[in-house]
Design an enzyme around this catalytic site. Sequence first.
Site, PDB file in Angstrom:
ATOM      1  N   MET A   1     -19.104   0.537  -7.736  1.00  0.00           N
ATOM      2  CA  MET A   1     -17.926   0.950  -6.969  1.00  0.00           C
ATOM      3  C   MET A   1     -18.323   1.096  -5.504  1.00  0.00           C
TER       4      MET A   1
ATOM      5  N   GLY B   1     -25.349  12.525  -7.600  1.00  0.00           N
ATOM      6  CA  GLY B   1     -25.157  11.105  -7.298  1.00  0.00           C
ATOM      7  C   GLY B   1     -24.994  10.930  -5.799  1.00  0.00           C
TER       8      GLY B   1
ATOM      9  N   GLU C   1     -27.300  18.983 -11.765  1.00  0.00           N
ATOM     10  CA  GLU C   1     -27.225  17.629 -12.321  1.00  0.00           C
ATOM     11  C   GLU C   1     -27.522  17.659 -13.818  1.00  0.00           C
TER      12      GLU C   1
ATOM     13  N   ASP D   1     -12.928  -1.679  -7.155  1.00  0.00           N
ATOM     14  CA  ASP D   1     -13.281  -0.533  -8.002  1.00  0.00           C
ATOM     15  C   ASP D   1     -12.548  -0.519  -9.340  1.00  0.00           C
TER      16      ASP D   1
ATOM     17  N   GLY E   1       3.455  -0.232  -5.688  1.00  0.00           N
ATOM     18  CA  GLY E   1       3.834  -1.453  -6.394  1.00  0.00           C
ATOM     19  C   GLY E   1       3.673  -1.331  -7.896  1.00  0.00           C
TER      20      GLY E   1
ATOM     21  N   GLY F   1      -6.632   0.706   4.467  1.00  0.00           N
ATOM     22  CA  GLY F   1      -8.060   1.052   4.445  1.00  0.00           C
ATOM     23  C   GLY F   1      -8.529   1.679   3.141  1.00  0.00           C
TER      24      GLY F   1
ATOM     25  N   GLU G   1       0.855  -1.195   0.000  1.00  0.00           N
ATOM     26  CA  GLU G   1       0.000   0.000   0.000  1.00  0.00           C
ATOM     27  C   GLU G   1       0.888   1.241   0.000  1.00  0.00           C
TER      28      GLU G   1
ATOM     29  N   HIS H   1     -42.751  -4.752  17.305  1.00  0.00           N
ATOM     30  CA  HIS H   1     -43.515  -3.507  17.341  1.00  0.00           C
ATOM     31  C   HIS H   1     -43.130  -2.700  18.570  1.00  0.00           C
TER      32      HIS H   1
HETATM   33  P1  FAD Z   1      -9.712   1.580  -2.697  1.00  0.00           P
HETATM   34  O1  FAD Z   1     -10.450   1.675  -1.440  1.00  0.00           O
HETATM   35  O2  FAD Z   1      -9.671   2.770  -3.596  1.00  0.00           O
HETATM   36  O3  FAD Z   1      -8.228   1.154  -2.305  1.00  0.00           O
HETATM   37  C1  FAD Z   1      -7.205   1.080  -3.230  1.00  0.00           C
HETATM   38  C2  FAD Z   1      -5.898   1.336  -2.527  1.00  0.00           C
HETATM   39  O4  FAD Z   1      -4.845   0.988  -3.405  1.00  0.00           O
HETATM   40  C3  FAD Z   1      -5.664   2.793  -2.149  1.00  0.00           C
HETATM   41  O5  FAD Z   1      -5.395   2.906  -0.770  1.00  0.00           O
HETATM   42  C4  FAD Z   1      -4.448   3.213  -2.975  1.00  0.00           C
HETATM   43  O6  FAD Z   1      -3.581   4.093  -2.271  1.00  0.00           O
HETATM   44  C5  FAD Z   1      -3.769   1.881  -3.220  1.00  0.00           C
HETATM   45  N1  FAD Z   1      -2.941   1.836  -4.420  1.00  0.00           N
HETATM   46  C6  FAD Z   1      -3.262   2.243  -5.675  1.00  0.00           C
HETATM   47  N2  FAD Z   1      -2.257   1.977  -6.535  1.00  0.00           N
HETATM   48  C7  FAD Z   1      -1.275   1.402  -5.803  1.00  0.00           C
HETATM   49  C8  FAD Z   1       0.011   0.901  -6.119  1.00  0.00           C
HETATM   50  N3  FAD Z   1       0.481   0.920  -7.360  1.00  0.00           N
HETATM   51  N4  FAD Z   1       0.764   0.412  -5.107  1.00  0.00           N
HETATM   52  C9  FAD Z   1       0.317   0.375  -3.830  1.00  0.00           C
HETATM   53  N5  FAD Z   1      -0.912   0.824  -3.474  1.00  0.00           N
HETATM   54  C10 FAD Z   1      -1.693   1.322  -4.453  1.00  0.00           C
HETATM   55  N6  FAD Z   1     -18.721   2.682  -0.653  1.00  0.00           N
HETATM   56  C11 FAD Z   1     -19.621   2.071   0.136  1.00  0.00           C
HETATM   57  O7  FAD Z   1     -19.845   0.866  -0.026  1.00  0.00           O
HETATM   58  N7  FAD Z   1     -20.271   2.743   1.133  1.00  0.00           N
HETATM   59  C12 FAD Z   1     -20.061   4.052   1.348  1.00  0.00           C
HETATM   60  O8  FAD Z   1     -20.662   4.633   2.255  1.00  0.00           O
HETATM   61  C13 FAD Z   1     -19.128   4.736   0.524  1.00  0.00           C
HETATM   62  N8  FAD Z   1     -18.885   6.043   0.718  1.00  0.00           N
HETATM   63  C14 FAD Z   1     -17.960   6.672  -0.078  1.00  0.00           C
HETATM   64  C15 FAD Z   1     -17.747   8.031   0.131  1.00  0.00           C
HETATM   65  C16 FAD Z   1     -16.826   8.699  -0.646  1.00  0.00           C
HETATM   66  C17 FAD Z   1     -16.588  10.168  -0.410  1.00  0.00           C
HETATM   67  C18 FAD Z   1     -16.097   7.989  -1.642  1.00  0.00           C
HETATM   68  C19 FAD Z   1     -15.070   8.702  -2.471  1.00  0.00           C
HETATM   69  C20 FAD Z   1     -16.312   6.648  -1.856  1.00  0.00           C
HETATM   70  C21 FAD Z   1     -17.256   5.977  -1.072  1.00  0.00           C
HETATM   71  N9  FAD Z   1     -17.535   4.626  -1.264  1.00  0.00           N
HETATM   72  C22 FAD Z   1     -18.461   4.002  -0.479  1.00  0.00           C
HETATM   73  C23 FAD Z   1     -16.850   3.831  -2.296  1.00  0.00           C
HETATM   74  C24 FAD Z   1     -15.724   3.000  -1.657  1.00  0.00           C
HETATM   75  O9  FAD Z   1     -14.821   3.869  -1.026  1.00  0.00           O
HETATM   76  C25 FAD Z   1     -15.007   2.190  -2.724  1.00  0.00           C
HETATM   77  O10 FAD Z   1     -15.932   1.422  -3.463  1.00  0.00           O
HETATM   78  C26 FAD Z   1     -14.010   1.237  -2.079  1.00  0.00           C
HETATM   79  O11 FAD Z   1     -13.061   1.947  -1.330  1.00  0.00           O
HETATM   80  C27 FAD Z   1     -13.303   0.406  -3.146  1.00  0.00           C
HETATM   81  O12 FAD Z   1     -12.377  -0.442  -2.546  1.00  0.00           O
HETATM   82  P2  FAD Z   1     -11.057  -0.938  -3.311  1.00  0.00           P
HETATM   83  O13 FAD Z   1     -10.341  -1.790  -2.340  1.00  0.00           O
HETATM   84  O14 FAD Z   1     -11.432  -1.481  -4.630  1.00  0.00           O
HETATM   85  O15 FAD Z   1     -10.225   0.388  -3.612  1.00  0.00           O
HETATM   86  P1  NAI Z   2     -22.332   8.887  -9.116  1.00  0.00           P
HETATM   87  O1  NAI Z   2     -22.090   8.077 -10.308  1.00  0.00           O
HETATM   88  O2  NAI Z   2     -23.101   8.330  -7.982  1.00  0.00           O
HETATM   89  O3  NAI Z   2     -23.087  10.231  -9.515  1.00  0.00           O
HETATM   90  C1  NAI Z   2     -22.555  11.125 -10.435  1.00  0.00           C
HETATM   91  C2  NAI Z   2     -23.671  12.047 -10.876  1.00  0.00           C
HETATM   92  O4  NAI Z   2     -23.075  13.084 -11.649  1.00  0.00           O
HETATM   93  C3  NAI Z   2     -24.705  11.361 -11.767  1.00  0.00           C
HETATM   94  O5  NAI Z   2     -25.978  11.716 -11.322  1.00  0.00           O
HETATM   95  C4  NAI Z   2     -24.398  11.901 -13.157  1.00  0.00           C
HETATM   96  O6  NAI Z   2     -25.530  11.947 -13.984  1.00  0.00           O
HETATM   97  C5  NAI Z   2     -23.882  13.279 -12.819  1.00  0.00           C
HETATM   98  N1  NAI Z   2     -23.013  13.882 -13.822  1.00  0.00           N
HETATM   99  C6  NAI Z   2     -22.075  13.277 -14.588  1.00  0.00           C
HETATM  100  N2  NAI Z   2     -21.459  14.188 -15.363  1.00  0.00           N
HETATM  101  C7  NAI Z   2     -22.013  15.395 -15.077  1.00  0.00           C
HETATM  102  C8  NAI Z   2     -21.785  16.714 -15.528  1.00  0.00           C
HETATM  103  N3  NAI Z   2     -20.855  16.973 -16.434  1.00  0.00           N
HETATM  104  N4  NAI Z   2     -22.537  17.706 -15.024  1.00  0.00           N
HETATM  105  C9  NAI Z   2     -23.504  17.441 -14.074  1.00  0.00           C
HETATM  106  N5  NAI Z   2     -23.749  16.206 -13.602  1.00  0.00           N
HETATM  107  C10 NAI Z   2     -23.002  15.204 -14.095  1.00  0.00           C
HETATM  108  O7  NAI Z   2     -20.879   9.381  -8.654  1.00  0.00           O
HETATM  109  P2  NAI Z   2     -20.362  10.053  -7.313  1.00  0.00           P
HETATM  110  O8  NAI Z   2     -21.486  10.663  -6.562  1.00  0.00           O
HETATM  111  O9  NAI Z   2     -19.218  10.898  -7.723  1.00  0.00           O
HETATM  112  O10 NAI Z   2     -19.839   8.815  -6.495  1.00  0.00           O
HETATM  113  C11 NAI Z   2     -18.843   7.951  -7.054  1.00  0.00           C
HETATM  114  C12 NAI Z   2     -19.010   6.555  -6.568  1.00  0.00           C
HETATM  115  O11 NAI Z   2     -18.652   6.443  -5.211  1.00  0.00           O
HETATM  116  C13 NAI Z   2     -20.436   6.070  -6.667  1.00  0.00           C
HETATM  117  O12 NAI Z   2     -20.582   5.387  -7.894  1.00  0.00           O
HETATM  118  C14 NAI Z   2     -20.606   5.153  -5.534  1.00  0.00           C
HETATM  119  O13 NAI Z   2     -20.449   3.843  -5.992  1.00  0.00           O
HETATM  120  C15 NAI Z   2     -19.461   5.484  -4.586  1.00  0.00           C
HETATM  121  N6  NAI Z   2     -20.022   6.054  -3.357  1.00  0.00           N
HETATM  122  C16 NAI Z   2     -20.850   5.285  -2.608  1.00  0.00           C
HETATM  123  C17 NAI Z   2     -21.421   5.782  -1.472  1.00  0.00           C
HETATM  124  C18 NAI Z   2     -22.357   4.936  -0.707  1.00  0.00           C
HETATM  125  O14 NAI Z   2     -22.438   3.746  -0.971  1.00  0.00           O
HETATM  126  N7  NAI Z   2     -23.075   5.483   0.279  1.00  0.00           N
HETATM  127  C19 NAI Z   2     -21.146   7.133  -0.994  1.00  0.00           C
HETATM  128  C20 NAI Z   2     -20.294   7.872  -1.893  1.00  0.00           C
HETATM  129  C21 NAI Z   2     -19.737   7.320  -3.001  1.00  0.00           C
END
Ligand code: FAD
Ligand code: NAI
Length: 467
Positions: A320, A184, A205, A314, A116, A41, A35, A446
């Site tokens: 994602m 989104g 949006e 992802d 990596g 994380g 990492e 309930h």
């Molecule tokens: P990541 O969590 O992105 O982890 C990848 C890791 O790989 C990173 O730490 C990175 O530093 C490391 N890495 C990359 N390239 C290299 C390399 N070459 N060498 C070593 N390390 C490397 N999902 C939910 O299910 N519920 C939520 O509530 C939710 N909320 C979110 C809120 C926000 C603001 C965001 C941005 C995302 C949210 N997500 C949520 C999405 C969730 O974070 C991702 O789907 C999830 O983290 C994906 O896991 P991953 O292990 O595939 O990748």
């Molecule tokens: P998203 O895909 O959920 O939403 C992006 C929104 O932007 C869509 O409604 C799309 O139509 C709109 N959009 C795209 N291009 C645009 C433009 N040029 N102008 C205006 N609107 C535009 O993506 P978001 O919110 O960035 O989240 C990314 C990912 O992170 C999600 O796909 C989700 O999987 C993950 N995530 C999950 C959470 C959860 O599970 N609670 C919380 C936050 C993120």
Amino acid sequence: MSENQYDLVVIGGGPGGYVAAIRAAQLDMKVACVEGRGTLGGTCLNVGCIPSKALLQSSEKYADATKHFAAHGIKASVELDLPGMLGRKDKVVSDLTQGIEFLFKKNGVDYVKGWGRIPAAGEVVVAAEDGSEQTLKAKSILIATGSESTPLPGIETDEKQIVTSTGALSLESVPEKMVVIGAGVIGLELGSVWSRLGSQVTVVEYLDRVLPGMDAETAKLGQRALTKQGLKFKLGQKVNSAEKADGKVKLSMESVKKGKIEELEADVVLVSIGRRAFTNGLGLEELGVAMERGVIQVDENFQTSVPGVYAIGDCVPGPMLAHKAEEDGVACVETLAGLKGHVNYALVPGVVYTHPEIATVGKSEEALKEDGVEYRVGKFPISANSRARAMGESDGHAKIIADAATDKVLGVHIVAPMAGELLSEAVLAMEFGASAEDIARTCHSHPGLGEAVKEAALAVDGRAIHS
Ligand code: FAD
Ligand code: NAI
């Protein structure tokens, strides 16, 4: 096995990678997890799920104290301590990321700090922060490098005034006006946080609806609840530019249908238009790993086009979401160990952690119409649920869609307080192939929010009791 020789080297310590590493160690593999960011994380724990949920929780408490206590007969005078709120969020994050280091030690996973790359199958070169390099040999390599924010062409983020979700998790003050580009999941969650803390939030949006892909009626109910809370929505709008001047950001947007130009001014702009796979620096092109528009392509066992190199989370196709990445990781390493790894992608739940929460699993009405499936719908309004009324909540519904011929549950869509928790019973029921009748005949305590789910199931057969 020599020190640098592993059964499995995982690149990326996010929910996909760290869970895969732990499960592989449980299955007696010698495992390293590489990492680069300095903490385990991944996106989820460091700048995603966890910090956003910490701020959603804190800001909801603040909104309760400033707006809702009075209705419960409580008089309070409260003051926002933003540094305190952000500090708490950071502490939650660091406690949890350190917790994963502990889990690695407990399970015997080697945590290798650095970035990596894969010069050849069976080999991972790790570049540490001090510039030194080491080579790890591996029978199998698992890529779990996650995703990054998708940029909006022509709009440069600085993580102060024009921010991605990462900047929006650490703003130093509450912006008077905030524009969120993209309705989104991130836009609605982080828009909610800053709106609750006092910002005037406008969500712009491109499409004519929020939360594309989700059951449209349910997404609209969620939007209505957020509008009541003060968020403004400008749908069907394309942002053309965002210019910084005099401490403000001026946005120009154009209505998609009529081409009418409108200007908006904001103190902070959040760009949240989606995320894209992150694979920079891995050397995948040279290695010959097949990709489609930046996304790593894998077979049903998560193997890439290069034997011995696997990918999950992802950076591969699919939603994602952290729990999907975790399931991918477990299934991948269980298959490597000769077990039967399996993920049911039809039943990956999705939860938007706004208030009320918006939670969904299975098919939307729109998807079923497109597939030509005959279905019946049962809905129950949250305003008719006694526990919700005791809590002072009335927005939302529980909606169950069942096959018209067999009554098998095809989709469950809930807008309610704690909808994400309520959804779990629906996911489990659907995993077991339950009918709406099965849920309707299950005794629910309930007064409980879960009774709304039972009533929705009864409503599929037109026999809800309380509505
Ligand atoms: P990541 O969590 O992105 O982890 C990848 C890791 O790989 C990173 O730490 C990175 O530093 C490391 N890495 C990359 N390239 C290299 C390399 N070459 N060498 C070593 N390390 C490397 N999902 C939910 O299910 N519920 C939520 O509530 C939710 N909320 C979110 C809120 C926000 C603001 C965001 C941005 C995302 C949210 N997500 C949520 C999405 C969730 O974070 C991702 O789907 C999830 O983290 C994906 O896991 P991953 O292990 O595939 O990748
Ligand atoms: P998203 O895909 O959920 O939403 C992006 C929104 O932007 C869509 O409604 C799309 O139509 C709109 N959009 C795209 N291009 C645009 C433009 N040029 N102008 C205006 N609107 C535009 O993506 P978001 O919110 O960035 O989240 C990314 C990912 O992170 C999600 O796909 C989700 O999987 C993950 N995530 C999950 C959470 C959860 O599970 N609670 C919380 C936050 C993120």
